[in-house]
Every structure is written in C-alpha cells, then in structure tokens.
Design a protein around this motif. Structure first.
Motif, PDB file in Angstrom:
ATOM      1  N   GLN A  83       0.817  -1.211   0.000  1.00  0.00           N
ATOM      2  CA  GLN A  83       0.000   0.000   0.000  1.00  0.00           C
ATOM      3  C   GLN A  83       0.857   1.269   0.000  1.00  0.00           C
ATOM      4  O   GLN A  83       0.458   2.307  -0.554  1.00  0.00           O
ATOM      5  N   THR A  84       2.058   1.163   0.581  1.00  0.00           N
ATOM      6  CA  THR A  84       2.976   2.308   0.580  1.00  0.00           C
ATOM      7  C   THR A  84       3.533   2.529  -0.814  1.00  0.00           C
ATOM      8  O   THR A  84       3.567   3.667  -1.317  1.00  0.00           O
ATOM      9  N   ALA A  87       0.802   3.998  -2.998  1.00  0.00           N
ATOM     10  CA  ALA A  87       0.515   5.404  -2.710  1.00  0.00           C
ATOM     11  C   ALA A  87       1.600   6.330  -3.271  1.00  0.00           C
ATOM     12  O   ALA A  87       1.296   7.411  -3.808  1.00  0.00           O
ATOM     13  N   GLN A 102       2.932   0.249  -8.585  1.00  0.00           N
ATOM     14  CA  GLN A 102       3.658  -0.019  -7.350  1.00  0.00           C
ATOM     15  C   GLN A 102       4.929  -0.815  -7.604  1.00  0.00           C
ATOM     16  O   GLN A 102       5.887  -0.736  -6.822  1.00  0.00           O
ATOM     17  N   PRO A 296       0.220   6.255   2.953  1.00  0.00           N
ATOM     18  CA  PRO A 296      -0.953   6.531   2.109  1.00  0.00           C
ATOM     19  C   PRO A 296      -1.811   7.672   2.652  1.00  0.00           C
ATOM     20  O   PRO A 296      -2.219   8.559   1.883  1.00  0.00           O
ATOM     21  N   GLU A 300      -2.298  11.385   0.852  1.00  0.00           N
ATOM     22  CA  GLU A 300      -3.655  11.680   0.360  1.00  0.00           C
ATOM     23  C   GLU A 300      -4.339  12.805   1.125  1.00  0.00           C
ATOM     24  O   GLU A 300      -5.174  13.522   0.565  1.00  0.00           O
TER      25      GLU A 300
END
Length: 421
Positions: A83-84, A87, A102, A296, A300
């Motif tokens: 997820q990092t 993001a 990613q 993330p 965001e």
C-alpha cells in the motif's frame, strides 16, 4: 578530514562531520568562558530545528493511528509495504504524462539509502558517474565505496546554476553509467526550467546513459519556475527518481524515502534487473513498518494550505538572506534562491585580513559569533559558503547581524586594500 576503511582512504568531507567539528569549536569557547551567545545554525538542512517549521497534524495522526493499531509491528516486505508503494506511485504520477505502478517503487530508509541503492545497482568494473559541482557529498562517498569513478561537471552560477552540458559531453565516455541531477538544487537553491531538463534528457540519450534525479526537495519551488520532475522526460531517457517525505513534509527523522524507476519505455522491466533490485533490497533495512503504513494517509490527506505556508516561509527567509548578503561586502550571491532550503554565496577573501579560506572563515565565525555556516569546500566549491535558510526570520536576522559584525572585525583597512591592489 580523512576516512580510513581498511586499506581504503578517501578525502571526502561529509556535511555532518564538518558541522560537528564547528559545534565542538563553539563548545570549547563556552567551556573557557569566552562565548555566551545563543548558537544559530544555518548549516544543516534540517527545518525541524526551528519551531516555524512543523509537519501537519494529519501526518502525526496517521503515524499515531498506524502505531496504535497493533497491525504494523512486524517486518515489512523488503521492497516496502504494497500500500505504501502504491501510494507513492500514485503521488508521483500526478505530475507525469504516464502512470507509475507499485512495481516501479521501492521504499528506502530516507533518500540517502536510495542514493546508495542507485549507485550499487550501477557499479561495474571501469564504470564512471557524472556528478554536479557543487553538489551533495554523499554521492562521492557512496561512489568510492562502490569503486565507481567520479567525474565532476560544473554548475554555472552565472546561468542560474544550470548544468554545463558542454562539459558533460567532454567528460562522458563508453563507461559512463549515469548523470546526477539535483532539482530543486541543493546546495544552490535553483530550480531548473522544463527546457533545461529537456536538454539534459536529450544529452543523456545521445551519450547513452541514464539520469539519476535527486528530487528530495521536490515541489519546494517558490520562484518564477515551477518544479518539473525529471520523470516527465522518461520516454526520452531512463530516469531513476529518488525522493522522500523528509523536506516537503518536514520530517527528516522519519527516514521514509523512495527509489523509483520512472521509465515508461521499460528499460528496467527486464526480469534480471528487477530480480537484482529485489535481492539487493533483501539485505537492506527499510523504514519502520508503522511509518510506511502511515504514508498513504499522509500523501492523500495533506492539505494544500500546508504546502503553501511552507513555501511562503521559505521564500520569506530566502529573501531576508539575499537582502542581508548585499549589506556584507565579503560575501556575494548573484542568484536569488528559487527553491529548496539552501543557497551558495561567494566569499571575497581579499577584503579580509586574517581569514585564509572558507573553512577558516566558518571556524572563526563559529568561535566568535556562535553562527554556523557550511564551508563550500564540503559541497565542492572552495571559498564559497552554503547558507541554509530553513529558519525563522528572527534567527536569520540575528545571524546576519553577527556575520556583519564578524566582517567589520576582520575587514582590511583602506590602506591595506590599497597596498594589496
């Protein structure tokens, strides 16, 4: 300053090393009762030293939530949490004419580790790398540990610290593996135009090597030119983009960086290259898992007003520096800062009676006035100074008042100047 490692000796002066020595010289003065002034450091690029620079509440909450969730106390994948990576890819893609995935992103322990990864991946027998002068000395240090030959090209102060592309062409040969571009510029405070970056990409393509884009100060541009990522030109020449949260989010101690293949043509998609990247990351220690997990949300949910406030503060501080420099005859800067957190000023030793060079200037200034500046020698320009303006206005004003007092104390008399002439 020498670094001895077994049979290897280098003469690289590190920024932290020389700043530590400057602080020690002030401490010695204090111990002997000769100095009682508050220390003002305009030498280290750490904005957290001053209370006017603080990260966002959203960033603090994201880290707190991640830590207290009890979900991120274990090991992360060596290339970073999925997820990092996703993001960071989305964040960087906002400014590119193509989308990163990613798989293009590898999470590093700060931008310094990303530099080491880039040079380790490019090292091979007889290889050389082209570095800017002035520049960031960690590149030379990493290159020497990797047995990469270093060749320096000059940045041109009279042209807003643009790269001397004619020099690049004369330095490059069949063993040149990469050119390093630092934009926005550390230590010069410059921001490259779209046109100049395009010329850099075209030159690298013609000469047959890739570009390492050090964008740790990405988006910290407050002059007339906007920040343009080097990855915009990834379809012309392969680009390795290095960056971090450190400067834009004012969290250098969180050590969250990235190494990204901004390369829509797929030069880095060879399975053997990807496997080499992954194996190298297997031996590295990345950032803390809970810091990665907060990324993330940080990327965001940071409000644009935070970035505008930071840019306003940096522009105001840089303007104060630039205006004060004009009041002190022995230092000069023809280029008003446009970005990053530092600038270079030229030292005119002919106006000073008992100062031999930039290092002598900085040590005497530290001992007499408790003001710390970085000698230009540390970043590749002898008899220049790097001044960091990521500080509050009052501290900058006070620092320059002391620098002016130092100049007046050490200035040559009119009769001395006539004799020298």
């Amino acid at each position: 300053m020498e670094i001895n490692g077994g049979s290897t000796t280098t003469s690289t002066i590190t920024i932290k090393g020389i700043l530590s020595l400057l602080m020690e010289s002030i401490s010695e003065e204090e111990e002997e009762g000769r100095c009682s002034k508050r220390v003002i450091s305009l030498g280290m690029g750490d904005p957290t030293l001053y209370s006017c620079f603080r990260t966002t509440q959203a960033s603090l909450q994201a880290v707190s939530d991640s830590l207290l969730s009890n979900k991120f106390h274990g090991y992360a994948p060596t290339v970073g949490l999925p997820q990092t990576r996703r993001a960071i890819a989305e964040y960087l893609s906002r400014d590119l004419p193509y989308k990163l995935s990613q798989d293009d992103v590898f999470v590093t322990s700060g931008c310094t580790q990303a530099i080491d990864v880039a040079l380790a991946m490019l090292a091979r027998p007889r290889a050389n790398i082209l570095l800017p002068r002035p520049g960031f000395p960690i590149y030379e240090l990493c290159a020497k540990f990797r047995h990469l030959e270093v060749r320096y090209f000059d940045l041109l102060p009279e042209n807003g610290w643009e790269i001397d592309l004619d020099a690049v062409e004369s330095l490059a040969d069949e063993n040149t593996v990469a050119l390093v571009v630092i934009n926005p510029g550390n230590p010069c405070g410059n921001v490259y135009s779209h046109q100049h970056l395009l010329k850099i990409a075209q030159t690298a393509k013609k000469l047959g090597f890739l570009v390492i884009a050090d964008e740790v100060y990405g988006h910290l541009a407050f002059g007339s030119k906007p920040f343009v990522p080097m990855g915009v030109f990834g379809s012309i020449v392969p680009v390795l983009t290095l960056g971090s949260l450190s400067k834009r989010w004012i969290v250098p101690g969180w050590r969250l960086g990235w190494f990204v293949t901004t390369d829509p043509s797929g030069s880095f998609k060879d399975p053997k290259i990807i496997e080499r990247f992954k194996k190298y990351f297997d031996i590295l220690g990345g950032p803390a898992t809970f810091i990665q997990a907060a990324v993330p949300t940080i990327l965001e949910q940071t409000d644009e007003s935070f970035f505008k406030k930071t840019l306003h503060s940096l522009k105001n501080s840089s303007d104060i520096c630039y205006d004060w420099i004009k009041e002190i005859p022995c230092i000069d800067s023809s280029h008003r800062p446009e970005g990053s957190m530092a600038m270079m000023v030229k030292l005119n030793l002919s106006l000073l009676e008992d100062v031999s060079d930039d290092i002598d200037f900085c040590f005497k200034l530290a001992r007499e006035e408790s003001v710390i500046l970085l000698p230009g020698t540390a970043v590749g320009l002898k008899n220049w100074l790097r001044i960091t303006f990521a500080a509050d206005a009052a501290s900058i004003e006070e620092a320059f008042k002391r620098i002016k007092c130092f100049y007046l104390r050490h200035a040559k008399t009119q009769s001395q100047l006539v004799v020298d002439f």
